[in-house]
Design a protein around this motif. Sequence first.
Motif, PDB file in Angstrom:
ATOM      1  N   ASN A 103       0.824  -1.200   0.000  1.00  0.00           N
ATOM      2  CA  ASN A 103       0.000   0.000   0.000  1.00  0.00           C
ATOM      3  C   ASN A 103       0.859   1.250   0.000  1.00  0.00           C
ATOM      4  O   ASN A 103       1.869   1.325   0.700  1.00  0.00           O
ATOM      5  CB  ASN A 103      -0.927   0.016   1.217  1.00  0.00           C
ATOM      6  N   ALA A 104       0.441   2.208  -0.797  1.00  0.00           N
ATOM      7  CA  ALA A 104       1.085   3.513  -0.864  1.00  0.00           C
ATOM      8  C   ALA A 104       0.017   4.572  -0.695  1.00  0.00           C
ATOM      9  O   ALA A 104      -1.034   4.505  -1.342  1.00  0.00           O
ATOM     10  CB  ALA A 104       1.784   3.695  -2.215  1.00  0.00           C
ATOM     11  N   VAL A 105       0.263   5.528   0.178  1.00  0.00           N
ATOM     12  CA  VAL A 105      -0.647   6.652   0.356  1.00  0.00           C
ATOM     13  C   VAL A 105       0.002   7.861  -0.306  1.00  0.00           C
ATOM     14  O   VAL A 105       1.109   8.266   0.071  1.00  0.00           O
ATOM     15  CB  VAL A 105      -0.925   6.917   1.853  1.00  0.00           C
ATOM     16  N   ILE A 106      -0.684   8.406  -1.309  1.00  0.00           N
ATOM     17  CA  ILE A 106      -0.180   9.576  -2.034  1.00  0.00           C
ATOM     18  C   ILE A 106      -1.294  10.622  -2.095  1.00  0.00           C
ATOM     19  O   ILE A 106      -2.453  10.312  -1.824  1.00  0.00           O
ATOM     20  CB  ILE A 106       0.306   9.198  -3.456  1.00  0.00           C
ATOM     21  N   THR A 107      -0.942  11.841  -2.452  1.00  0.00           N
ATOM     22  CA  THR A 107      -1.965  12.874  -2.564  1.00  0.00           C
ATOM     23  C   THR A 107      -2.820  12.619  -3.805  1.00  0.00           C
ATOM     24  O   THR A 107      -2.388  11.965  -4.764  1.00  0.00           O
ATOM     25  CB  THR A 107      -1.334  14.276  -2.683  1.00  0.00           C
ATOM     26  N   LYS A 108      -4.050  13.145  -3.775  1.00  0.00           N
ATOM     27  CA  LYS A 108      -4.918  13.020  -4.953  1.00  0.00           C
ATOM     28  C   LYS A 108      -4.307  13.716  -6.154  1.00  0.00           C
ATOM     29  O   LYS A 108      -4.441  13.259  -7.289  1.00  0.00           O
ATOM     30  CB  LYS A 108      -6.303  13.586  -4.658  1.00  0.00           C
ATOM     31  N   GLY A 109      -3.588  14.820  -5.902  1.00  0.00           N
ATOM     32  CA  GLY A 109      -2.923  15.514  -7.003  1.00  0.00           C
ATOM     33  C   GLY A 109      -1.877  14.634  -7.675  1.00  0.00           C
ATOM     34  O   GLY A 109      -1.772  14.594  -8.898  1.00  0.00           O
ATOM     35  N   ALA A 110      -1.112  13.895  -6.866  1.00  0.00           N
ATOM     36  CA  ALA A 110      -0.115  12.971  -7.422  1.00  0.00           C
ATOM     37  C   ALA A 110      -0.797  11.831  -8.175  1.00  0.00           C
ATOM     38  O   ALA A 110      -0.346  11.433  -9.249  1.00  0.00           O
ATOM     39  CB  ALA A 110       0.775  12.418  -6.311  1.00  0.00           C
ATOM     40  N   LEU A 111      -1.908  11.339  -7.643  1.00  0.00           N
ATOM     41  CA  LEU A 111      -2.666  10.275  -8.308  1.00  0.00           C
ATOM     42  C   LEU A 111      -3.093  10.713  -9.703  1.00  0.00           C
ATOM     43  O   LEU A 111      -2.890   9.993 -10.682  1.00  0.00           O
ATOM     44  CB  LEU A 111      -3.899   9.916  -7.468  1.00  0.00           C
ATOM     45  N   HIS A 112      -3.643  11.912  -9.794  1.00  0.00           N
ATOM     46  CA  HIS A 112      -4.107  12.412 -11.092  1.00  0.00           C
ATOM     47  C   HIS A 112      -2.937  12.791 -12.000  1.00  0.00           C
ATOM     48  O   HIS A 112      -2.984  12.559 -13.210  1.00  0.00           O
ATOM     49  CB  HIS A 112      -5.059  13.590 -10.900  1.00  0.00           C
ATOM     50  N   GLY A 113      -1.870  13.358 -11.411  1.00  0.00           N
ATOM     51  CA  GLY A 113      -0.705  13.733 -12.203  1.00  0.00           C
ATOM     52  C   GLY A 113      -0.019  12.518 -12.833  1.00  0.00           C
ATOM     53  O   GLY A 113       0.468  12.577 -13.958  1.00  0.00           O
ATOM     54  N   LEU A 114       0.008  11.403 -12.097  1.00  0.00           N
ATOM     55  CA  LEU A 114       0.607  10.168 -12.610  1.00  0.00           C
ATOM     56  C   LEU A 114      -0.364   9.370 -13.487  1.00  0.00           C
ATOM     57  O   LEU A 114       0.035   8.411 -14.132  1.00  0.00           O
ATOM     58  CB  LEU A 114       1.076   9.286 -11.449  1.00  0.00           C
ATOM     59  N   LYS A 115      -1.655   9.764 -13.458  1.00  0.00           N
ATOM     60  CA  LYS A 115      -2.700   9.074 -14.234  1.00  0.00           C
ATOM     61  C   LYS A 115      -2.780   7.593 -13.863  1.00  0.00           C
ATOM     62  O   LYS A 115      -2.836   6.718 -14.724  1.00  0.00           O
ATOM     63  CB  LYS A 115      -2.474   9.258 -15.732  1.00  0.00           C
ATOM     64  N   CYS A 116      -2.766   7.330 -12.544  1.00  0.00           N
ATOM     65  CA  CYS A 116      -2.815   5.958 -12.049  1.00  0.00           C
ATOM     66  C   CYS A 116      -4.182   5.339 -12.325  1.00  0.00           C
ATOM     67  O   CYS A 116      -5.210   5.958 -12.064  1.00  0.00           O
ATOM     68  CB  CYS A 116      -2.575   5.925 -10.542  1.00  0.00           C
ATOM     69  N   LYS A 117      -4.150   4.092 -12.833  1.00  0.00           N
ATOM     70  CA  LYS A 117      -5.371   3.318 -13.041  1.00  0.00           C
ATOM     71  C   LYS A 117      -5.114   1.881 -12.603  1.00  0.00           C
ATOM     72  O   LYS A 117      -3.986   1.387 -12.710  1.00  0.00           O
ATOM     73  CB  LYS A 117      -5.782   3.314 -14.513  1.00  0.00           C
ATOM     74  N   VAL A 118      -6.173   1.213 -12.139  1.00  0.00           N
ATOM     75  CA  VAL A 118      -6.066  -0.206 -11.803  1.00  0.00           C
ATOM     76  C   VAL A 118      -5.618  -0.953 -13.048  1.00  0.00           C
ATOM     77  O   VAL A 118      -6.099  -0.716 -14.150  1.00  0.00           O
ATOM     78  CB  VAL A 118      -7.413  -0.749 -11.281  1.00  0.00           C
ATOM     79  N   GLY A 119      -4.649  -1.847 -12.888  1.00  0.00           N
ATOM     80  CA  GLY A 119      -4.105  -2.620 -14.000  1.00  0.00           C
ATOM     81  C   GLY A 119      -2.812  -2.048 -14.568  1.00  0.00           C
ATOM     82  O   GLY A 119      -2.072  -2.755 -15.239  1.00  0.00           O
ATOM     83  N   ASP A 120      -2.533  -0.757 -14.304  1.00  0.00           N
ATOM     84  CA  ASP A 120      -1.290  -0.143 -14.776  1.00  0.00           C
ATOM     85  C   ASP A 120      -0.119  -0.614 -13.916  1.00  0.00           C
ATOM     86  O   ASP A 120      -0.269  -0.882 -12.723  1.00  0.00           O
ATOM     87  CB  ASP A 120      -1.358   1.382 -14.682  1.00  0.00           C
ATOM     88  N   GLU A 121       1.057  -0.682 -14.533  1.00  0.00           N
ATOM     89  CA  GLU A 121       2.270  -0.989 -13.792  1.00  0.00           C
ATOM     90  C   GLU A 121       3.000   0.311 -13.470  1.00  0.00           C
ATOM     91  O   GLU A 121       3.121   1.190 -14.324  1.00  0.00           O
ATOM     92  CB  GLU A 121       3.192  -1.908 -14.599  1.00  0.00           C
ATOM     93  N   PHE A 122       3.438   0.410 -12.229  1.00  0.00           N
ATOM     94  CA  PHE A 122       4.196   1.559 -11.766  1.00  0.00           C
ATOM     95  C   PHE A 122       5.399   1.086 -10.970  1.00  0.00           C
ATOM     96  O   PHE A 122       5.396  -0.018 -10.425  1.00  0.00           O
ATOM     97  CB  PHE A 122       3.334   2.463 -10.861  1.00  0.00           C
ATOM     98  N   ARG A 123       6.406   1.929 -10.920  1.00  0.00           N
ATOM     99  CA  ARG A 123       7.553   1.675 -10.052  1.00  0.00           C
ATOM    100  C   ARG A 123       7.191   2.218  -8.674  1.00  0.00           C
ATOM    101  O   ARG A 123       6.690   3.326  -8.546  1.00  0.00           O
ATOM    102  CB  ARG A 123       8.794   2.388 -10.597  1.00  0.00           C
ATOM    103  N   TRP A 124       7.426   1.413  -7.655  1.00  0.00           N
ATOM    104  CA  TRP A 124       7.250   1.883  -6.278  1.00  0.00           C
ATOM    105  C   TRP A 124       8.592   1.701  -5.572  1.00  0.00           C
ATOM    106  O   TRP A 124       9.396   0.858  -5.944  1.00  0.00           O
ATOM    107  CB  TRP A 124       6.121   1.153  -5.550  1.00  0.00           C
ATOM    108  N   PHE A 125       8.828   2.543  -4.587  1.00  0.00           N
ATOM    109  CA  PHE A 125      10.081   2.434  -3.857  1.00  0.00           C
ATOM    110  C   PHE A 125       9.908   2.921  -2.437  1.00  0.00           C
ATOM    111  O   PHE A 125       8.974   3.651  -2.115  1.00  0.00           O
ATOM    112  CB  PHE A 125      11.226   3.162  -4.567  1.00  0.00           C
ATOM    113  N   VAL A 126      10.815   2.445  -1.592  1.00  0.00           N
ATOM    114  CA  VAL A 126      10.826   2.843  -0.186  1.00  0.00           C
ATOM    115  C   VAL A 126      12.287   3.007   0.217  1.00  0.00           C
ATOM    116  O   VAL A 126      13.145   2.195  -0.158  1.00  0.00           O
ATOM    117  CB  VAL A 126      10.071   1.818   0.707  1.00  0.00           C
TER     118      VAL A 126
END
Length: 131
Positions: free
Chosen positions: A98-121
């Motif tokens: 799980n990653a908690v991000i701002t709604k602005g970041a969500l829309h800016g990255l155009k995240c959708k279910v099924g898309d692949e993204f890089r996550w890091f910690v």
Amino acid sequence: MNILKATIVSIKQVDELMLIFLDAEGIIFNSLVLKNSPENEFEVGMCVHLIFKETEVALATKESIVSERNGFISKITHIQNGKLLANITLDFFDNGINAVITKGALHGLKCKVGDEFRWFVKANEVTLQRI
């Protein structure tokens, strides 16, 4: 809280600072740990839990290059929108990260279910727990 099972494969230590390399599902994670208590006595081959907060997981496009050592590509399986924040769930070898991000970041990255993204910690945000 995100929790992954891992095995310690290597430890580099300088004074009281340990850089621990861990295998989780065949992927190498890093954790920076201060060796200052009996519960921080780790050794190669030990099974541990990797624990890190949702707020310490960042997202980037798959093509992004970042300085973080713990950067992995996973598919988004769920998005829960709030008024200010969004909770993104990613599939990491059948473990939900799980990653908690701002709604602005969500829309800016155009995240959708099924898309692949890089996550890091960041390595200093990964806590180890003996199993």
